[in-house]
Design a protein around this motif. Sequence first.
Motif, PDB file in Angstrom:
ATOM      1  N   ASP A   1      -3.225   6.104  11.138  1.00  0.00           N
ATOM      2  CA  ASP A   1      -2.368   6.889  10.261  1.00  0.00           C
ATOM      3  C   ASP A   1      -0.999   6.226  10.081  1.00  0.00           C
ATOM      4  O   ASP A   1      -0.183   6.226  10.998  1.00  0.00           O
ATOM      5  CB  ASP A   1      -2.215   8.294  10.846  1.00  0.00           C
ATOM      6  N   HIS A   2      -0.758   5.720   8.893  1.00  0.00           N
ATOM      7  CA  HIS A   2       0.536   5.108   8.576  1.00  0.00           C
ATOM      8  C   HIS A   2       1.677   6.122   8.724  1.00  0.00           C
ATOM      9  O   HIS A   2       2.813   5.746   8.973  1.00  0.00           O
ATOM     10  CB  HIS A   2       0.576   4.608   7.127  1.00  0.00           C
TER      11      HIS A   2
ATOM     12  N   ASP B   1       0.843  -1.189   0.000  1.00  0.00           N
ATOM     13  CA  ASP B   1       0.000   0.000   0.000  1.00  0.00           C
ATOM     14  C   ASP B   1       0.884   1.246   0.000  1.00  0.00           C
ATOM     15  O   ASP B   1       1.782   1.381   0.829  1.00  0.00           O
ATOM     16  CB  ASP B   1      -0.890  -0.025   1.258  1.00  0.00           C
ATOM     17  N   GLU B   2       0.625   2.144  -0.945  1.00  0.00           N
ATOM     18  CA  GLU B   2       1.415   3.372  -1.060  1.00  0.00           C
ATOM     19  C   GLU B   2       1.447   4.181   0.234  1.00  0.00           C
ATOM     20  O   GLU B   2       2.465   4.768   0.581  1.00  0.00           O
ATOM     21  CB  GLU B   2       0.825   4.246  -2.181  1.00  0.00           C
ATOM     22  N   ARG B   3       0.331   4.203   0.947  1.00  0.00           N
ATOM     23  CA  ARG B   3       0.268   4.949   2.206  1.00  0.00           C
ATOM     24  C   ARG B   3       1.242   4.386   3.241  1.00  0.00           C
ATOM     25  O   ARG B   3       1.655   5.088   4.155  1.00  0.00           O
ATOM     26  CB  ARG B   3      -1.151   4.924   2.789  1.00  0.00           C
TER      27      ARG B   3
END
Length: 142
Positions: free
Chosen positions: A133-134, A20-22
Motif C-alpha cells: 500500500d503506497h 504512478d498516481e497511487r
Amino acid sequence: MKPTVVLDTNILLDVLVFDDERAHPLRAALDAKQLDAVATEKTFAEFLDVIGRDQFSLNKDQQKLISEQWKNWARIVSDDELCPAPWKCKDRDDQVFINLAYSLRPSALISKDKQVLKIAKRAIKEKVTITSDHLICMSLSE
C-alpha cells in the motif's frame, strides 16, 4: 520522530520512473521530508542497475536525475550495520530490504514483491509493517 520507511525497487520505480498516481502521496511525503526513507549501498546499487536497463529507455541524464532525487530523500545505512531478520525471503535479492526494515524497527517496508509480502504477518509481531500500500505513508506520518 519521522516514521522509518524502506522502499523496494519496484516502489521507487512507481514514484520516480512511472509517476504512478497511487504513489503521489508517497512522493509528496518524501518531498516534505515527513518520512525517514532508508536505503543501503546494496539497495541503492540495485536501483541504479534497474533504471539503467534498456526497457526503461532512460538516458544517462535522466538516470542521474532520478538517482540524485532518491539520494536526496534517502538516509543511507551501511550494509554492515544490518541485523539479519528472523524471516528468510525466497528471493535472496529482496532479503536486504527485509533485513533493513528489521534492523530499524519500528519500520515499514513498502513492496510489491509477492515473496516479501508473504512475510508480513510474521513481521508485524516484530514491529515491521510489510505492505504494498503506497498510502501507508499517510497513516505513518500522522
